[in-house]
Scaffold this motif. Structure first.
Motif, short mmCIF file in Angstrom:
data_model
loop_
_atom_site.label_atom_id
_atom_site.label_comp_id
_atom_site.label_asym_id
_atom_site.label_seq_id
_atom_site.Cartn_x
_atom_site.Cartn_y
_atom_site.Cartn_z
N ALA A 212 0.84 -1.21 0.00
CA ALA A 212 0.00 0.00 0.00
C ALA A 212 0.87 1.25 0.00
O ALA A 212 0.63 2.19 -0.78
CB ALA A 212 -0.93 -0.01 1.20
N GLN A 213 1.89 1.29 0.83
CA GLN A 213 2.79 2.44 0.88
C GLN A 213 3.53 2.64 -0.43
O GLN A 213 3.73 3.77 -0.89
CB GLN A 213 3.78 2.31 2.05
CG GLN A 213 3.12 2.42 3.42
CD GLN A 213 2.43 3.76 3.59
OE1 GLN A 213 2.97 4.81 3.26
NE2 GLN A 213 1.21 3.73 4.11
N ALA A 214 3.95 1.54 -1.06
CA ALA A 214 4.65 1.64 -2.35
C ALA A 214 3.72 2.21 -3.42
O ALA A 214 4.13 3.06 -4.22
CB ALA A 214 5.17 0.27 -2.77
N LEU A 215 2.46 1.76 -3.43
CA LEU A 215 1.51 2.28 -4.41
C LEU A 215 1.24 3.77 -4.18
O LEU A 215 1.14 4.53 -5.14
CB LEU A 215 0.20 1.48 -4.36
CG LEU A 215 0.29 0.04 -4.85
CD1 LEU A 215 -0.99 -0.72 -4.53
CD2 LEU A 215 0.60 0.00 -6.34
N ILE A 216 1.14 4.16 -2.94
CA ILE A 216 0.92 5.58 -2.61
C ILE A 216 2.12 6.41 -3.08
O ILE A 216 1.96 7.48 -3.67
CB ILE A 216 0.65 5.75 -1.11
CG1 ILE A 216 -0.72 5.15 -0.75
CG2 ILE A 216 0.73 7.22 -0.70
CD1 ILE A 216 -0.97 5.01 0.73
N ARG A 217 3.34 5.91 -2.84
CA ARG A 217 4.55 6.62 -3.30
C ARG A 217 4.58 6.74 -4.82
O ARG A 217 5.14 7.70 -5.36
CB ARG A 217 5.81 5.91 -2.80
CG ARG A 217 6.14 6.21 -1.36
CD ARG A 217 7.55 5.74 -0.99
NE ARG A 217 7.78 4.33 -1.22
CZ ARG A 217 7.49 3.35 -0.36
NH1 ARG A 217 6.95 3.64 0.80
NH2 ARG A 217 7.75 2.10 -0.66
N LEU A 218 3.97 5.78 -5.51
CA LEU A 218 3.91 5.83 -6.97
C LEU A 218 2.81 6.75 -7.48
O LEU A 218 2.67 6.95 -8.68
CB LEU A 218 3.69 4.42 -7.54
CG LEU A 218 4.88 3.48 -7.44
CD1 LEU A 218 4.47 2.06 -7.82
CD2 LEU A 218 6.03 3.96 -8.32
N GLY A 219 2.03 7.31 -6.56
CA GLY A 219 1.00 8.27 -6.96
C GLY A 219 -0.40 7.71 -7.08
O GLY A 219 -1.31 8.42 -7.51
N VAL A 220 -0.61 6.46 -6.70
CA VAL A 220 -1.95 5.88 -6.75
C VAL A 220 -2.78 6.50 -5.63
O VAL A 220 -2.31 6.63 -4.50
CB VAL A 220 -1.91 4.35 -6.58
CG1 VAL A 220 -3.30 3.76 -6.56
CG2 VAL A 220 -1.07 3.72 -7.69
N GLU A 221 -4.00 6.91 -5.96
CA GLU A 221 -4.87 7.55 -4.98
C GLU A 221 -6.08 6.68 -4.68
O GLU A 221 -6.44 5.79 -5.45
CB GLU A 221 -5.32 8.91 -5.50
CG GLU A 221 -4.18 9.88 -5.68
CD GLU A 221 -4.62 11.22 -6.22
OE1 GLU A 221 -5.83 11.41 -6.43
OE2 GLU A 221 -3.74 12.06 -6.45
N SER A 222 -6.71 6.97 -3.56
CA SER A 222 -7.92 6.27 -3.16
C SER A 222 -8.97 6.38 -4.27
O SER A 222 -9.16 7.44 -4.85
CB SER A 222 -8.46 6.87 -1.86
OG SER A 222 -9.61 6.18 -1.45
N GLY A 223 -9.61 5.26 -4.58
CA GLY A 223 -10.63 5.24 -5.62
C GLY A 223 -10.12 4.82 -6.99
O GLY A 223 -10.91 4.48 -7.86
N GLU A 224 -8.81 4.86 -7.19
CA GLU A 224 -8.25 4.42 -8.47
C GLU A 224 -8.30 2.90 -8.56
O GLU A 224 -8.30 2.20 -7.56
CB GLU A 224 -6.81 4.91 -8.63
CG GLU A 224 -6.71 6.40 -8.86
CD GLU A 224 -5.32 6.80 -9.28
OE1 GLU A 224 -4.94 6.47 -10.43
OE2 GLU A 224 -4.62 7.43 -8.48
N ARG A 225 -8.33 2.40 -9.79
CA ARG A 225 -8.40 0.97 -10.04
C ARG A 225 -7.00 0.39 -10.24
O ARG A 225 -6.20 0.94 -10.98
CB ARG A 225 -9.27 0.68 -11.24
CG ARG A 225 -10.71 1.08 -11.03
CD ARG A 225 -11.55 0.88 -12.27
NE ARG A 225 -11.10 1.69 -13.40
CZ ARG A 225 -11.56 2.91 -13.65
NH1 ARG A 225 -12.44 3.48 -12.87
NH2 ARG A 225 -11.12 3.56 -14.71
N ILE A 226 -6.78 -0.74 -9.59
CA ILE A 226 -5.52 -1.47 -9.72
C ILE A 226 -5.87 -2.87 -10.21
O ILE A 226 -6.66 -3.58 -9.58
CB ILE A 226 -4.79 -1.59 -8.37
CG1 ILE A 226 -4.49 -0.23 -7.76
CG2 ILE A 226 -3.52 -2.43 -8.51
CD1 ILE A 226 -3.46 0.56 -8.49
#
Length: 100
Positions: free
Chosen positions: A57-71
């Motif tokens: 989760a922290q790595a995705l956040i550092r990559l700029g992924v925001e709440s509500g985005e699809r992964i």
């Protein structure tokens, strides 16, 4: 004036991240066992799973992924898939699983 009606089952929101936190807190040493595609068996605990899901989760956040985005995830149904599911949905992203 009336007092608010409090639920009698839970005092915390029922979120995906709270499910894994509950398992880690109350069953932290319980093993999760899965067979890897490589043929061996992987064993670790709910506490380990929570730690790795938070790291994702922290790595995705550092990559700029925001709440509500699809992964999208493309993983075999095993411990990595479990971590990906909790790691993405735990901070509010939407996990779209594609199991081969």
């Amino acid at each position: 004036m009336t007092t608010p009606l409090l639920g009698q089952m839970m005092d915390v929101p029922l979120t995906v991240s709270s499910l894994l936190a509950h398992a880690s807190r109350h069953f932290g040493t319980t093993e999760i066992v899965s067979k890897r595609i490589e043929g061996d068996v992987h064993r670790y605990t709910y506490r380990d799973c929570e730690k790795r899901a938070k790291q994702l989760a922290q790595a995705l956040i550092r990559l700029g992924v925001e709440s509500g985005e699809r992964i999208g995830t493309l993983t075999w149904n095993g411990y990595r898939h479990l971590e990906a599911y909790y790691g993405t949905t735990g901070f509010g992203a939407v996990c779209h699983t594609v199991n081969p």
